[in-house]
Scaffold this motif. Sequence first.
Motif, mmCIF file in Angstrom:
data_model
loop_
_atom_site.group_PDB
_atom_site.id
_atom_site.type_symbol
_atom_site.label_atom_id
_atom_site.label_comp_id
_atom_site.label_asym_id
_atom_site.label_seq_id
_atom_site.Cartn_x
_atom_site.Cartn_y
_atom_site.Cartn_z
ATOM 1 N N THR A 61 6.928 0.635 5.218
ATOM 2 C CA THR A 61 7.788 1.650 5.938
ATOM 3 C C THR A 61 6.669 1.817 7.566
ATOM 4 O OG1 THR A 61 6.683 3.664 4.926
ATOM 5 C CG2 THR A 61 8.734 2.789 3.885
ATOM 6 N N ALA A 62 7.423 2.839 8.248
ATOM 7 C CA ALA A 62 6.641 3.015 9.437
ATOM 8 C C ALA A 62 5.215 3.722 9.120
ATOM 9 C CB ALA A 62 7.669 4.023 10.220
ATOM 10 N N ASN A 63 5.262 4.293 7.953
ATOM 11 C CA ASN A 63 3.881 4.994 7.511
ATOM 12 C C ASN A 63 3.111 4.360 6.516
ATOM 13 O OD1 ASN A 63 4.752 7.043 9.523
ATOM 14 N ND2 ASN A 63 5.886 8.274 8.000
ATOM 15 N N LEU A 64 3.639 3.461 5.677
ATOM 16 C CA LEU A 64 2.975 2.905 4.694
ATOM 17 C C LEU A 64 2.990 1.486 4.311
ATOM 18 C CD1 LEU A 64 1.429 4.302 1.972
ATOM 19 C CD2 LEU A 64 4.179 4.102 1.162
ATOM 20 N N LEU A 65 1.809 0.919 4.004
ATOM 21 C CA LEU A 65 1.914 -0.708 3.703
ATOM 22 C C LEU A 65 1.712 -0.488 1.949
ATOM 23 C CD1 LEU A 65 -0.233 -2.024 6.329
ATOM 24 C CD2 LEU A 65 2.271 -2.277 6.298
ATOM 25 N N GLN A 66 2.286 -1.477 1.378
ATOM 26 C CA GLN A 66 2.243 -1.695 -0.085
ATOM 27 C C GLN A 66 2.050 -3.191 -0.362
ATOM 28 O OE1 GLN A 66 5.355 0.571 -1.681
ATOM 29 N NE2 GLN A 66 4.163 2.244 -2.134
ATOM 30 N N PHE A 67 1.044 -3.486 -1.349
ATOM 31 C CA PHE A 67 0.785 -4.725 -1.882
ATOM 32 C C PHE A 67 1.001 -4.639 -3.378
ATOM 33 C CE2 PHE A 67 -1.375 -4.242 2.122
ATOM 34 C CZ PHE A 67 -1.194 -5.230 2.556
ATOM 35 N N HIS A 68 1.437 -5.491 -4.041
ATOM 36 C CA HIS A 68 1.735 -5.660 -5.254
ATOM 37 C C HIS A 68 1.168 -7.011 -6.099
ATOM 38 C CE1 HIS A 68 4.424 -6.677 -9.139
ATOM 39 N NE2 HIS A 68 3.946 -5.466 -9.351
ATOM 40 N N LYS A 69 0.674 -7.072 -7.169
ATOM 41 C CA LYS A 69 0.232 -8.353 -7.806
ATOM 42 C C LYS A 69 1.348 -8.526 -8.936
ATOM 43 C CE LYS A 69 -3.657 -10.721 -9.262
ATOM 44 N NZ LYS A 69 -5.047 -10.785 -9.430
ATOM 45 N N PRO A 70 2.152 -9.620 -8.861
ATOM 46 C CA PRO A 70 3.272 -9.737 -9.915
ATOM 47 C C PRO A 70 2.477 -9.812 -11.338
ATOM 48 C CG PRO A 70 3.440 -11.159 -8.139
ATOM 49 C CD PRO A 70 2.008 -10.351 -7.749
ATOM 50 N N SER A 71 1.495 -10.252 -11.460
ATOM 51 C CA SER A 71 0.827 -10.178 -12.743
ATOM 52 C C SER A 71 0.377 -9.023 -13.298
ATOM 53 C CB SER A 71 -0.381 -11.131 -12.806
ATOM 54 O OG SER A 71 -1.502 -10.883 -12.069
ATOM 55 N N SER A 72 0.337 -7.988 -12.556
ATOM 56 C CA SER A 72 0.059 -6.801 -13.183
ATOM 57 C C SER A 72 0.967 -5.490 -12.757
ATOM 58 C CB SER A 72 -1.456 -6.489 -12.745
ATOM 59 O OG SER A 72 -1.158 -6.011 -11.198
ATOM 60 N N VAL A 73 0.739 -4.137 -13.000
ATOM 61 C CA VAL A 73 1.519 -3.142 -12.796
ATOM 62 C C VAL A 73 0.877 -2.369 -11.554
ATOM 63 C CG1 VAL A 73 2.612 -2.949 -14.914
ATOM 64 C CG2 VAL A 73 0.335 -1.571 -14.317
#
Length: 106
Positions: A61-73
Amino acid sequence: MSQIWEYKDGTRRRWRSTREDDSGGQRWKVLVHIPTNEVITSYEVLEQKLLELGWERYLSTANLLQFHKPSSVDLISVPSDFAKLKSMHMYDIAVKTRYVFKVRDP
């Protein structure tokens, strides 16, 4: 760290040193990529290192970046402005990517 008290206009308050930020917490921490001993200086560099580890860019979003690893939660969330990255965000990254990133004093 020792505290210094300032007396002004009949009131006592704790004086902040230059090593503290406005929230009263320590600042001047850096996030370091352990294999290369490189200090992370931008989100471009961080994203490149995370992509190499299998992390994917998730919702942003304008205020937040997120990263996710598919092999974990696990989900890494950081403010979209790199200047607002605090040590709590750095420790979150370091915990979720053990042996790859660490937080230290410069």
